[in-house]
Design a protein around this motif. Structure first.
Motif: not given
Length: 70
Positions: A18-32
């Motif tokens: 997963l790329g992007g900022s830590p916030e983006v990676r966290s958001h993607l992880a929250d979506m599964g």
């Protein structure tokens, strides 16, 4: 490795990074979207994707799909 937005409709792929900022990676992880998880592209509309991930259908923008490497 390629971004998710280059995967074919109906193709099941495995998330590698997963790329992007830590916030983006966290958001993607929250979506599964977790490294090692399978993802299937259901359809593509204007570059945006609808995918099956963890038994759920999720809509992902073209920009977000570009940050998911498979």
């Amino acid at each position: 490795m390629m971004p998710l937005n280059l995967a074919e409709v109906g193709e099941e792929v495995i998330i590698r990074r997963l790329g992007g900022s830590p916030e983006v990676r966290s958001h993607l992880a929250d979506m599964g979207f977790v490294v090692g998880s399978p993802v299937t592209v259901v359809t593509e509309i204007g570059g945006n994707l609808i995918v099956n991930v963890k038994d759920s259908r999720v809509a992902v923008s073209k920009e977000m799909a570009g940050k998911i490497m498979v």
